[in-house]
Structures are given as C-alpha cells and as structure tokens.
Write a protein that holds these residues in place. Structure first.
Motif, PDB file in Angstrom:
ATOM      1  N   MET A 211     -21.746 -34.745  39.710  1.00  0.00           N
ATOM      2  CA  MET A 211     -21.445 -35.416  38.451  1.00  0.00           C
ATOM      3  C   MET A 211     -22.712 -35.801  37.688  1.00  0.00           C
ATOM      4  O   MET A 211     -22.648 -36.368  36.605  1.00  0.00           O
ATOM      5  N   ALA A 212     -23.884 -35.470  38.220  1.00  0.00           N
ATOM      6  CA  ALA A 212     -25.144 -35.813  37.569  1.00  0.00           C
ATOM      7  C   ALA A 212     -25.416 -34.940  36.345  1.00  0.00           C
ATOM      8  O   ALA A 212     -26.195 -35.326  35.482  1.00  0.00           O
ATOM      9  N   GLY A 213     -24.794 -33.783  36.275  1.00  0.00           N
ATOM     10  CA  GLY A 213     -25.020 -32.908  35.136  1.00  0.00           C
ATOM     11  C   GLY A 213     -23.857 -31.975  34.924  1.00  0.00           C
ATOM     12  O   GLY A 213     -23.043 -31.745  35.811  1.00  0.00           O
ATOM     13  N   GLU A 214     -23.787 -31.444  33.719  1.00  0.00           N
ATOM     14  CA  GLU A 214     -22.723 -30.503  33.395  1.00  0.00           C
ATOM     15  C   GLU A 214     -23.022 -29.150  34.032  1.00  0.00           C
ATOM     16  O   GLU A 214     -24.163 -28.685  33.976  1.00  0.00           O
ATOM     17  N   PRO A 215     -22.024 -28.510  34.625  1.00  0.00           N
ATOM     18  CA  PRO A 215     -22.258 -27.197  35.232  1.00  0.00           C
ATOM     19  C   PRO A 215     -22.761 -26.195  34.196  1.00  0.00           C
ATOM     20  O   PRO A 215     -22.286 -26.168  33.071  1.00  0.00           O
ATOM     21  N   GLN A 216     -23.707 -25.391  34.603  1.00  0.00           N
ATOM     22  CA  GLN A 216     -24.286 -24.395  33.711  1.00  0.00           C
ATOM     23  C   GLN A 216     -23.839 -22.977  34.058  1.00  0.00           C
ATOM     24  O   GLN A 216     -24.012 -22.073  33.261  1.00  0.00           O
ATOM     25  N   THR A 217     -23.302 -22.794  35.260  1.00  0.00           N
ATOM     26  CA  THR A 217     -22.992 -21.450  35.722  1.00  0.00           C
ATOM     27  C   THR A 217     -21.545 -21.353  36.200  1.00  0.00           C
ATOM     28  O   THR A 217     -21.087 -22.185  36.967  1.00  0.00           O
ATOM     29  N   PHE A 218     -20.878 -20.334  35.719  1.00  0.00           N
ATOM     30  CA  PHE A 218     -19.550 -19.997  36.200  1.00  0.00           C
ATOM     31  C   PHE A 218     -19.621 -18.584  36.760  1.00  0.00           C
ATOM     32  O   PHE A 218     -20.415 -17.769  36.301  1.00  0.00           O
ATOM     33  N   THR A 219     -18.799 -18.311  37.727  1.00  0.00           N
ATOM     34  CA  THR A 219     -18.687 -16.953  38.226  1.00  0.00           C
ATOM     35  C   THR A 219     -17.231 -16.524  38.071  1.00  0.00           C
ATOM     36  O   THR A 219     -16.395 -17.288  37.607  1.00  0.00           O
ATOM     37  N   VAL A 220     -16.937 -15.320  38.481  1.00  0.00           N
ATOM     38  CA  VAL A 220     -15.582 -14.800  38.391  1.00  0.00           C
ATOM     39  C   VAL A 220     -15.039 -14.631  39.796  1.00  0.00           C
ATOM     40  O   VAL A 220     -15.710 -14.101  40.670  1.00  0.00           O
ATOM     41  N   GLY A 221     -13.834 -15.138  40.023  1.00  0.00           N
ATOM     42  CA  GLY A 221     -13.121 -14.918  41.266  1.00  0.00           C
ATOM     43  C   GLY A 221     -12.044 -13.873  41.044  1.00  0.00           C
ATOM     44  O   GLY A 221     -11.700 -13.552  39.904  1.00  0.00           O
ATOM     45  N   GLN A 222     -11.511 -13.336  42.123  1.00  0.00           N
ATOM     46  CA  GLN A 222     -10.480 -12.310  42.020  1.00  0.00           C
ATOM     47  C   GLN A 222      -9.364 -12.624  43.011  1.00  0.00           C
ATOM     48  O   GLN A 222      -9.583 -12.657  44.220  1.00  0.00           O
ATOM     49  N   VAL A 223      -8.176 -12.866  42.484  1.00  0.00           N
ATOM     50  CA  VAL A 223      -7.028 -13.245  43.304  1.00  0.00           C
ATOM     51  C   VAL A 223      -6.706 -12.170  44.331  1.00  0.00           C
ATOM     52  O   VAL A 223      -6.413 -12.482  45.489  1.00  0.00           O
ATOM     53  N   SER A 224      -6.784 -10.895  43.956  1.00  0.00           N
ATOM     54  CA  SER A 224      -6.457  -9.839  44.914  1.00  0.00           C
ATOM     55  C   SER A 224      -7.419  -9.867  46.104  1.00  0.00           C
ATOM     56  O   SER A 224      -6.995  -9.696  47.254  1.00  0.00           O
ATOM     57  N   ASP A 225      -8.688 -10.127  45.857  1.00  0.00           N
ATOM     58  CA  ASP A 225      -9.657 -10.260  46.936  1.00  0.00           C
ATOM     59  C   ASP A 225      -9.369 -11.516  47.765  1.00  0.00           C
ATOM     60  O   ASP A 225      -9.384 -11.484  48.994  1.00  0.00           O
ATOM     61  N   ASP A 226      -9.080 -12.619  47.072  1.00  0.00           N
ATOM     62  CA  ASP A 226      -8.765 -13.869  47.776  1.00  0.00           C
ATOM     63  C   ASP A 226      -7.559 -13.694  48.690  1.00  0.00           C
ATOM     64  O   ASP A 226      -7.572 -14.132  49.839  1.00  0.00           O
ATOM     65  N   LEU A 227      -6.533 -13.043  48.170  1.00  0.00           N
ATOM     66  CA  LEU A 227      -5.310 -12.851  48.948  1.00  0.00           C
ATOM     67  C   LEU A 227      -5.574 -11.989  50.171  1.00  0.00           C
ATOM     68  O   LEU A 227      -5.132 -12.308  51.284  1.00  0.00           O
ATOM     69  N   GLU A 228      -6.317 -10.911  49.987  1.00  0.00           N
ATOM     70  CA  GLU A 228      -6.642 -10.039  51.107  1.00  0.00           C
ATOM     71  C   GLU A 228      -7.415 -10.799  52.189  1.00  0.00           C
ATOM     72  O   GLU A 228      -7.115 -10.695  53.376  1.00  0.00           O
TER      73      GLU A 228
END
Length: 100
Positions: A49-66
């Motif tokens: 909470m000390a700073g605003e996030p600067q980086t986002f990545t992409v997740g993939q539901v099909s990979d998560d499910l597997e």
C-alpha cells in the motif's frame, strides 16, 4: 494493523466449498468460461500500500485451469503459492461467469 490476521485453513476450505456449491446450483456442474485472458497484478504489488502498482501482467484462464486440476504430480508444500495463483485465476473467471 497491529497484529497479523490469521486464517483457519479448515474454515477457508469450508467457505470455498459453500461458494462452489452455490455456484454449481446457479450454473450447473460444468461451467462454460467465456473468458481466457485477464489482467494480473503481482501479489507483491497487490499488498504493497506504499505505492500505486506500476506493472500489470496477463494471466490466462485456460493455463490456470490446466495447472489447477492436473493431478500428475504430488503437490509439494513449496509449490503452494504457484498452485494458489492458478486457482485465483480460475476462481475469478467463475466469479465473472456467476455475475452474468
């Protein structure tokens, strides 16, 4: 926060089971997930909470499910964060489906 929060794994397991039971009653025993890619915020950034996030990545539901449902290997305690990360992606997709 003065003292760390604690969570009972048994209580959390029971809560997750209740949520999944309710989702099954609403959507059926198999749910078509109409989404695959999603924005993912690294857990280290999510709880800083000390700073605003600067980086986002992409997740993939099909990979998560597997990854989440594979039972080809024993789950090692050291892999818990990896497994939990994939389950979070699947649960978010289920949340999205249940809101539709």
């Amino acid at each position: 926060m003065a003292e760390p929060l604690t969570v009972s794994i048994a209580d959390l397991r029971a809560a997750l089971l209740r949520a999944l039971d309710a989702t099954e009653k609403r959507l059926g025993p198999e749910v078509a997930l109409d989404v695959d890619y999603y924005w993912h915020l690294a857990v280290e950034d999510a709880f800083n909470m000390a700073g605003e996030p600067q980086t986002f990545t992409v997740g993939q539901v099909s990979d998560d499910l597997e990854e989440a449902v594979q039972d080809e290997h024993d789950r090692l305690p050291e892999e818990a964060s990896h497994d939990l990360s994939h389950l979070v992606g699947v649960l978010r997709a289920l949340e999205f489906a249940a809101r539709s």
